[in-house]
Design a protein around this motif. Structure first.
Motif, PDB file in Angstrom:
ATOM      1  N   GLN A  87      64.650 -21.389-119.825  1.00 23.58           N
ATOM      2  CA  GLN A  87      63.680 -22.580-119.977  1.00 23.58           C
ATOM      3  C   GLN A  87      64.504 -23.656-119.945  1.00 23.58           C
ATOM      4  N   PHE A  88      64.169 -24.852-119.170  1.00 26.75           N
ATOM      5  CA  PHE A  88      64.812 -25.905-119.327  1.00 26.75           C
ATOM      6  C   PHE A  88      63.973 -27.158-119.662  1.00 26.75           C
ATOM      7  N   ALA A  89      64.330 -27.954-120.483  1.00 26.50           N
ATOM      8  CA  ALA A  89      63.678 -29.200-121.168  1.00 26.50           C
ATOM      9  C   ALA A  89      64.466 -30.287-121.436  1.00 26.50           C
ATOM     10  N   CYS A  90      63.997 -31.426-121.329  1.00 30.56           N
ATOM     11  CA  CYS A  90      64.571 -32.732-121.683  1.00 30.56           C
ATOM     12  C   CYS A  90      65.015 -32.484-123.215  1.00 30.56           C
ATOM     13  N   PRO A  91      66.371 -32.966-123.362  1.00 32.36           N
ATOM     14  CA  PRO A  91      66.816 -32.888-124.721  1.00 32.36           C
ATOM     15  C   PRO A  91      66.397 -34.013-125.462  1.00 32.36           C
ATOM     16  N   ALA A  92      65.838 -35.035-124.996  1.00 30.74           N
ATOM     17  CA  ALA A  92      65.465 -36.389-125.615  1.00 30.74           C
ATOM     18  C   ALA A  92      63.872 -36.207-125.965  1.00 30.74           C
ATOM     19  N   CYS A  93      62.980 -35.875-125.195  1.00 28.63           N
ATOM     20  CA  CYS A  93      61.525 -35.662-125.546  1.00 28.63           C
ATOM     21  C   CYS A  93      61.087 -34.315-125.625  1.00 28.63           C
ATOM     22  N   PHE A  94      61.956 -33.434-125.308  1.00 24.96           N
ATOM     23  CA  PHE A  94      61.636 -31.936-125.376  1.00 24.96           C
ATOM     24  C   PHE A  94      60.483 -31.622-124.478  1.00 24.96           C
ATOM     25  N   THR A  95      60.163 -32.325-123.288  1.00 28.69           N
ATOM     26  CA  THR A  95      59.240 -31.793-122.361  1.00 28.69           C
ATOM     27  C   THR A  95      59.947 -30.639-121.535  1.00 28.69           C
ATOM     28  N   ARG A  96      58.898 -29.626-121.603  1.00 28.88           N
ATOM     29  CA  ARG A  96      59.448 -28.247-120.767  1.00 28.88           C
ATOM     30  C   ARG A  96      59.015 -28.689-119.287  1.00 28.88           C
ATOM     31  N   LEU A  97      60.296 -28.596-118.639  1.00 33.90           N
ATOM     32  CA  LEU A  97      60.214 -29.132-117.341  1.00 33.90           C
ATOM     33  C   LEU A  97      60.063 -27.990-116.096  1.00 33.90           C
ATOM     34  N   TYR A  98      60.793 -26.774-116.219  1.00 33.03           N
ATOM     35  CA  TYR A  98      60.812 -25.590-115.402  1.00 33.03           C
ATOM     36  C   TYR A  98      61.585 -24.608-116.072  1.00 33.03           C
ATOM     37  N   ASN A  99      61.412 -23.356-115.352  1.00 37.71           N
ATOM     38  CA  ASN A  99      62.181 -22.274-115.658  1.00 37.71           C
ATOM     39  C   ASN A  99      62.464 -21.394-114.422  1.00 37.71           C
ATOM     40  N   THR A 100      63.691 -20.379-114.926  1.00 39.92           N
ATOM     41  CA  THR A 100      63.980 -19.499-113.720  1.00 39.92           C
ATOM     42  C   THR A 100      63.925 -18.326-114.449  1.00 39.92           C
ATOM     43  N   ASN A 101      63.968 -17.272-113.585  1.00 39.25           N
ATOM     44  CA  ASN A 101      63.683 -15.819-114.363  1.00 39.25           C
ATOM     45  C   ASN A 101      64.519 -14.931-113.494  1.00 39.25           C
ATOM     46  N   THR A 102      65.338 -13.969-114.072  1.00 40.59           N
ATOM     47  CA  THR A 102      66.361 -13.097-113.584  1.00 40.59           C
ATOM     48  C   THR A 102      65.340 -12.137-112.599  1.00 40.59           C
ATOM     49  N   SER A 103      63.969 -11.972-112.706  1.00 43.91           N
ATOM     50  CA  SER A 103      63.183 -11.123-111.920  1.00 43.91           C
ATOM     51  C   SER A 103      62.827 -11.904-110.787  1.00 43.91           C
ATOM     52  N   ARG A 104      63.001 -13.341-110.506  1.00 42.05           N
ATOM     53  CA  ARG A 104      62.654 -14.162-109.373  1.00 42.05           C
ATOM     54  C   ARG A 104      63.896 -14.814-109.057  1.00 42.05           C
ATOM     55  N   PRO A 105      65.074 -14.343-108.429  1.00 45.35           N
ATOM     56  CA  PRO A 105      66.281 -14.969-108.167  1.00 45.35           C
ATOM     57  C   PRO A 105      65.922 -15.977-107.174  1.00 45.35           C
ATOM     58  N   GLY A 106      66.428 -17.170-107.008  1.00 42.95           N
ATOM     59  CA  GLY A 106      66.363 -18.002-106.237  1.00 42.95           C
ATOM     60  C   GLY A 106      65.023 -18.951-106.096  1.00 42.95           C
ATOM     61  N   LEU A 107      64.347 -18.680-107.182  1.00 44.87           N
ATOM     62  CA  LEU A 107      63.215 -19.343-107.165  1.00 44.87           C
ATOM     63  C   LEU A 107      63.270 -20.309-108.666  1.00 44.87           C
ATOM     64  N   VAL A 108      62.246 -21.364-108.699  1.00 44.18           N
ATOM     65  CA  VAL A 108      62.241 -22.160-109.920  1.00 44.18           C
ATOM     66  C   VAL A 108      60.683 -22.417-110.152  1.00 44.18           C
ATOM     67  N   ALA A 109      60.188 -22.166-111.331  1.00 40.34           N
ATOM     68  CA  ALA A 109      58.859 -22.256-111.766  1.00 40.34           C
ATOM     69  C   ALA A 109      58.584 -23.632-112.468  1.00 40.34           C
ATOM     70  N   ILE A 110      58.177 -24.715-111.896  1.00 35.86           N
ATOM     71  CA  ILE A 110      57.797 -26.075-112.355  1.00 35.86           C
ATOM     72  C   ILE A 110      56.678 -26.247-113.071  1.00 35.86           C
ATOM     73  N   ARG A 111      56.736 -26.578-114.298  1.00 37.24           N
ATOM     74  CA  ARG A 111      55.637 -27.168-114.990  1.00 37.24           C
ATOM     75  C   ARG A 111      54.833 -28.059-114.357  1.00 37.24           C
ATOM     76  N   ALA A 112      53.415 -27.839-114.224  1.00 32.35           N
ATOM     77  CA  ALA A 112      52.716 -28.651-113.211  1.00 32.35           C
ATOM     78  C   ALA A 112      52.236 -30.070-113.716  1.00 32.35           C
ATOM     79  N   GLY A 113      52.151 -30.050-115.210  1.00 27.99           N
ATOM     80  CA  GLY A 113      52.158 -31.321-115.953  1.00 27.99           C
ATOM     81  C   GLY A 113      53.015 -32.356-115.575  1.00 27.99           C
ATOM     82  N   THR A 114      54.433 -31.706-115.546  1.00 28.66           N
ATOM     83  CA  THR A 114      55.437 -32.787-115.251  1.00 28.66           C
ATOM     84  C   THR A 114      55.595 -33.484-113.616  1.00 28.66           C
ATOM     85  N   PHE A 115      54.536 -33.020-112.815  1.00 27.74           N
ATOM     86  CA  PHE A 115      54.502 -33.721-111.538  1.00 27.74           C
ATOM     87  C   PHE A 115      54.023 -34.961-111.615  1.00 27.74           C
TER      88      PHE A 115
END
Length: 152
Positions: A71-99
């Protein structure tokens, strides 16, 4: 397409011709992480994704120990931005609200609907699954880049 955290310390961008399709997950983890009834995300190829700014990372192992979600988040405001997963190598799941243009996103599938909030009605035109969807089918619906899957 671009997006970022609430305070602006972290920005991301993806290359592409159109806004990605998204799916909604109604599992209890996503409800807790989002602070809402479900989470909504877009999956894109890692090579199309660029993150600018420092992010914090925390890793969550699955209950069966077969995968790890990073899980990747902003260390200043703690917004969760995106994540990666070992079951989906080479892919990023972007949180829709951050678009930046999140209002233009379309949800085309719902997963873990057995956990959805009882007041929420899911449009029957869109596929849904009581638990996780078969990955090949979900990725076809959201047009996620997966080697070996056709894009019909």
């Amino acid at each position: 397409m671009e997006g970022g955290c609430r305070c602006g310390s972290v920005r991301w961008r993806i290359e592409g011709e159109r806004i990605p399709r998204t799916y909604a997950c109604h599992c209890l983890d996503c409800q807790t992480w989002s602070g809402s009834a479900f989470s909504q995300q877009a999956i894109v190829a890692r090579e199309r994704f660029e993150c600018i700014g420092k992010v914090g990372q925390f890793d969550l192992p699955s209950s069966d120990g077969n995968r790890i979600s990073n899980q990747f988040a902003c260390p200043a405001c703690f917004t969760r931005l995106y994540n990666t997963n070992t079951s989906r190598p080479g892919l990023v799941a972007i949180r829709a609200g951050t678009f930046d243009d999140s209002h233009q996103l379309t949800v085309v599938a719902h997963i873990w609907t057995k956990r959805k909030q009882p007041w929420l009605t899911i449009d029957e035109r869109y596929p849904s699954w009581p638990e996780g969807a078969p990955q090949a089918e979900l990725f076809r619906l959201i047009d996620a880049p997966v080697a070996g899957l056709s894009r019909k």
